[in-house]
Write a protein that holds these residues in place. Structure first.
Motif, PDB file in Angstrom:
ATOM      1  N   ARG A  45       9.070  -5.283  -7.060  1.00 35.18           N
ATOM      2  CA  ARG A  45       8.671  -6.568  -6.485  1.00 35.18           C
ATOM      3  C   ARG A  45       9.661  -7.025  -5.406  1.00 35.18           C
ATOM      4  NH1 ARG A  45       3.548  -8.977  -7.852  1.00 35.18           N
ATOM      5  NH2 ARG A  45       2.860  -7.837  -9.696  1.00 35.18           N
ATOM      6  N   ALA A  46      10.906  -6.574  -5.492  1.00 36.44           N
ATOM      7  CA  ALA A  46      11.873  -6.890  -4.439  1.00 36.44           C
ATOM      8  C   ALA A  46      11.511  -6.190  -3.133  1.00 36.44           C
ATOM      9  CB  ALA A  46      13.277  -6.478  -4.880  1.00 36.44           C
ATOM     10  N   ILE A  47      10.770  -5.087  -3.246  1.00 34.55           N
ATOM     11  CA  ILE A  47      10.311  -4.376  -2.059  1.00 34.55           C
ATOM     12  C   ILE A  47       8.985  -4.951  -1.587  1.00 34.55           C
ATOM     13  CG2 ILE A  47       9.527  -2.119  -1.193  1.00 34.55           C
ATOM     14  CD1 ILE A  47      12.544  -2.318  -1.679  1.00 34.55           C
ATOM     15  N   ASN A  48       8.043  -5.111  -2.512  1.00 31.87           N
ATOM     16  CA  ASN A  48       6.717  -5.629  -2.180  1.00 31.87           C
ATOM     17  C   ASN A  48       6.329  -6.677  -3.218  1.00 31.87           C
ATOM     18  OD1 ASN A  48       4.002  -6.110  -1.700  1.00 31.87           O
ATOM     19  ND2 ASN A  48       3.502  -3.973  -1.267  1.00 31.87           N
ATOM     20  N   PRO A  49       6.487  -7.959  -2.900  1.00 35.45           N
ATOM     21  CA  PRO A  49       6.196  -9.014  -3.871  1.00 35.45           C
ATOM     22  C   PRO A  49       4.764  -9.015  -4.364  1.00 35.45           C
ATOM     23  CG  PRO A  49       7.464  -9.883  -2.021  1.00 35.45           C
ATOM     24  CD  PRO A  49       7.043  -8.495  -1.641  1.00 35.45           C
ATOM     25  N   VAL A  50       3.823  -8.447  -3.598  1.00 39.05           N
ATOM     26  CA  VAL A  50       2.431  -8.397  -4.014  1.00 39.05           C
ATOM     27  C   VAL A  50       2.227  -7.362  -5.119  1.00 39.05           C
ATOM     28  CG1 VAL A  50       0.055  -7.972  -3.216  1.00 39.05           C
ATOM     29  CG2 VAL A  50       1.669  -9.201  -1.755  1.00 39.05           C
ATOM     30  N   GLY A  51       3.157  -6.407  -5.216  1.00 32.77           N
ATOM     31  CA  GLY A  51       3.065  -5.395  -6.254  1.00 32.77           C
ATOM     32  C   GLY A  51       1.989  -4.371  -6.002  1.00 32.77           C
ATOM     33  N   GLU A  52       1.862  -3.915  -4.749  1.00 27.64           N
ATOM     34  CA  GLU A  52       0.887  -2.889  -4.404  1.00 27.64           C
ATOM     35  C   GLU A  52       1.591  -1.762  -3.657  1.00 27.64           C
ATOM     36  OE1 GLU A  52      -2.100  -4.854  -2.100  1.00 27.64           O
ATOM     37  OE2 GLU A  52      -3.045  -5.800  -3.848  1.00 27.64           O
ATOM     38  N   THR A  53       0.954  -0.602  -3.631  1.00 26.93           N
ATOM     39  CA  THR A  53       1.441   0.510  -2.832  1.00 26.93           C
ATOM     40  C   THR A  53       0.369   0.841  -1.798  1.00 26.93           C
ATOM     41  OG1 THR A  53       0.497   2.154  -4.362  1.00 26.93           O
ATOM     42  CG2 THR A  53       2.805   1.485  -4.721  1.00 26.93           C
ATOM     43  N   PRO A  54       0.777   1.437  -0.660  1.00 28.06           N
ATOM     44  CA  PRO A  54       2.118   1.887  -0.325  1.00 28.06           C
ATOM     45  C   PRO A  54       2.976   0.773   0.271  1.00 28.06           C
ATOM     46  CG  PRO A  54       0.623   2.467   1.437  1.00 28.06           C
ATOM     47  CD  PRO A  54      -0.215   1.838   0.362  1.00 28.06           C
ATOM     48  N   SER A  55       4.273   1.044   0.337  1.00 27.57           N
ATOM     49  CA  SER A  55       5.229   0.248   1.087  1.00 27.57           C
ATOM     50  C   SER A  55       6.116   1.224   1.849  1.00 27.57           C
ATOM     51  CB  SER A  55       6.096  -0.614   0.162  1.00 27.57           C
ATOM     52  OG  SER A  55       5.310  -1.517  -0.590  1.00 27.57           O
ATOM     53  N   TYR A 111       7.152   4.353  -0.332  1.00 24.36           N
ATOM     54  CA  TYR A 111       6.881   4.152  -1.751  1.00 24.36           C
ATOM     55  C   TYR A 111       5.403   4.477  -1.964  1.00 24.36           C
ATOM     56  CZ  TYR A 111      11.234   1.445  -1.706  1.00 24.36           C
ATOM     57  OH  TYR A 111      12.543   1.037  -1.559  1.00 24.36           O
ATOM     58  N   TYR A 112       5.140   5.553  -2.711  1.00 25.54           N
ATOM     59  CA  TYR A 112       3.752   5.987  -2.909  1.00 25.54           C
ATOM     60  C   TYR A 112       3.340   5.800  -4.363  1.00 25.54           C
ATOM     61  CZ  TYR A 112       5.424  10.376  -5.035  1.00 25.54           C
ATOM     62  OH  TYR A 112       6.021  11.306  -5.859  1.00 25.54           O
ATOM     63  N   GLY A 113       2.074   5.414  -4.547  1.00 24.67           N
ATOM     64  CA  GLY A 113       1.583   5.115  -5.881  1.00 24.67           C
ATOM     65  C   GLY A 113       0.830   6.265  -6.506  1.00 24.67           C
ATOM     66  N   VAL A 114       1.043   6.456  -7.802  1.00 26.78           N
ATOM     67  CA  VAL A 114       0.296   7.453  -8.570  1.00 26.78           C
ATOM     68  C   VAL A 114      -0.222   6.772  -9.840  1.00 26.78           C
ATOM     69  CG1 VAL A 114       1.503   9.487  -7.708  1.00 26.78           C
ATOM     70  CG2 VAL A 114       2.459   8.243  -9.658  1.00 26.78           C
ATOM     71  N   PRO A 115      -1.389   7.177 -10.334  1.00 21.78           N
ATOM     72  CA  PRO A 115      -2.179   8.312  -9.853  1.00 21.78           C
ATOM     73  C   PRO A 115      -3.108   7.939  -8.707  1.00 21.78           C
ATOM     74  CG  PRO A 115      -3.164   7.428 -11.847  1.00 21.78           C
ATOM     75  CD  PRO A 115      -1.894   6.644 -11.620  1.00 21.78           C
ATOM     76  N   SER A 116      -3.260   8.860  -7.772  1.00 21.29           N
ATOM     77  CA  SER A 116      -4.302   8.809  -6.728  1.00 21.29           C
ATOM     78  C   SER A 116      -4.285   7.548  -5.888  1.00 21.29           C
ATOM     79  CB  SER A 116      -5.684   8.997  -7.358  1.00 21.29           C
ATOM     80  OG  SER A 116      -5.783  10.255  -7.955  1.00 21.29           O
ATOM     81  N   GLY A 117      -3.093   7.085  -5.508  1.00 20.53           N
ATOM     82  CA  GLY A 117      -3.011   5.923  -4.638  1.00 20.53           C
ATOM     83  C   GLY A 117      -3.490   6.227  -3.223  1.00 20.53           C
ATOM     84  N   CYS A 118      -3.906   5.171  -2.501  1.00 24.03           N
ATOM     85  CA  CYS A 118      -4.299   5.366  -1.108  1.00 24.03           C
ATOM     86  C   CYS A 118      -3.094   5.696  -0.241  1.00 24.03           C
ATOM     87  CB  CYS A 118      -5.034   4.138  -0.578  1.00 24.03           C
ATOM     88  SG  CYS A 118      -4.039   2.640  -0.522  1.00 24.03           S
ATOM     89  N   ARG A 162       8.548   7.577  -5.844  1.00 26.47           N
ATOM     90  CA  ARG A 162       7.353   7.637  -6.688  1.00 26.47           C
ATOM     91  C   ARG A 162       7.219   6.333  -7.471  1.00 26.47           C
ATOM     92  NH1 ARG A 162       4.488  12.023  -8.555  1.00 26.47           N
ATOM     93  NH2 ARG A 162       3.335  11.787 -10.509  1.00 26.47           N
ATOM     94  N   VAL A 163       6.040   5.722  -7.401  1.00 30.09           N
ATOM     95  CA  VAL A 163       5.785   4.465  -8.109  1.00 30.09           C
ATOM     96  C   VAL A 163       4.631   4.694  -9.083  1.00 30.09           C
ATOM     97  CG1 VAL A 163       5.169   2.033  -7.891  1.00 30.09           C
ATOM     98  CG2 VAL A 163       6.555   3.136  -6.107  1.00 30.09           C
ATOM     99  N   GLU A 164       4.954   4.761 -10.361  1.00 30.50           N
ATOM    100  CA  GLU A 164       3.927   4.941 -11.391  1.00 30.50           C
ATOM    101  C   GLU A 164       3.174   3.626 -11.569  1.00 30.50           C
ATOM    102  OE1 GLU A 164       3.311   7.742 -12.946  1.00 30.50           O
ATOM    103  OE2 GLU A 164       5.090   8.981 -12.526  1.00 30.50           O
TER     104      GLU A 164
END
Length: 234
Positions: free
Chosen positions: A45-55, A6-13, A32-34
């Motif tokens: 949140r079911a994947i990452n309860p903290v709500g951050e990317t990546p997962s 799960y990758y975050g955009v824009p410009s996630g680490c 893709r995670v906007e």
């Protein structure tokens, strides 16, 4: 089931994890995670309860979060590719040291600058946070410049997970006019070499939703809901 990043955009680490997966040759899919909209949904949140990317959802449905943990998970399965090393070896310790520096010093140096972009702050606070961030980013660049020296890659003669993580963070200077990378010629040299790498070109194309040609094990993108069904199936 192949792993799902799960990758975050824009410009996630998470950019660095895409590059690492490409270098690894391992099969994988992408979701893709906007940001910030999708990280607040129940589905993510079911994947990452903290709500951050990546997962990263592994082949058996386990979820790994935090960039360092994900990169080490990839590396442990791809030591033959040369991007990581056997745990317990001197090379493994050096790689973890560099990843830790990139995570705690290089990544963190941009925190106050991102806060200014992502939140409404008064002019005085903005000026103070910007100056604070400038000093931290300059120091982080200066320290990493010395660590790199004249080596072709961060750890020496071969590219590793550290170089993949570096390029995902180093590009953030385009959002923050606080340093000129040309003042750090070793880092500029490494940055330019990475930007010409097929895996980095691929990751940029993925983020920008342009046609992307994988030289690794990319098996396509799926939606967030479909990925959740894969997790339940696993």
């Amino acid at each position: 089931m192949s792993p799902i990043l799960y990758y975050g955009v824009p410009s996630g680490c998470s950019f660095g994890s895409i590059v690492a997966l490409e270098w690894s040759g391992l099969p994988y899919r992408l979701v893709r995670v906007e940001m910030p909209e999708m990280i607040h949904t129940d589905a993510y949140r079911a994947i990452n309860p903290v709500g951050e990317t990546p997962s990263l959802m592994t082949a058996n449905g386990d979820v790994v979060v935090e960039s360092m943990a994900i990169l080490n998970h990839i590396g442990a399965r791809a030591t033959a590719s040369g991007i990581a090393f056997e745990q317990g070896s001197r090379e493994f310790d050096e790689l973890n040291r560099m990843l830790a520096f990139l995570n705690t010093t290089f990544f963190n140096a941009f925190s106050s600058l991102w806060h200014v972009i992502e939140h409404e702050v008064d002019p005085a606070t903005k000026a103070a946070l910007t100056e604070y961030g400038r000093a931290k980013v300059e120091r982080a660049h200066a320290e990493l410049e010395k660590m790199l020296g004249d080596k072709p890659w961060l750890l020496g003669e071969q590219r590793t997970l550290a170089d993949a993580y570096f390029i995902g963070i180093a590009r953030w200077t385009k959002y923050h006019a606080v340093v000129d990378r040309r003042d750090y010629p070793n880092l500029q040299r490494l940055y330019d070499k990475l930007e010409a790498d097929p895996a980095v070109i691929f990751a940029h194309a993925i983020e920008e939703q342009r046609p992307a040609s994988s030289s690794g094990g990319f098996q396509g993108e799926i939606g967030l809901e479909a990925a959740g069904e894969s997790k339940r199936a696993a």
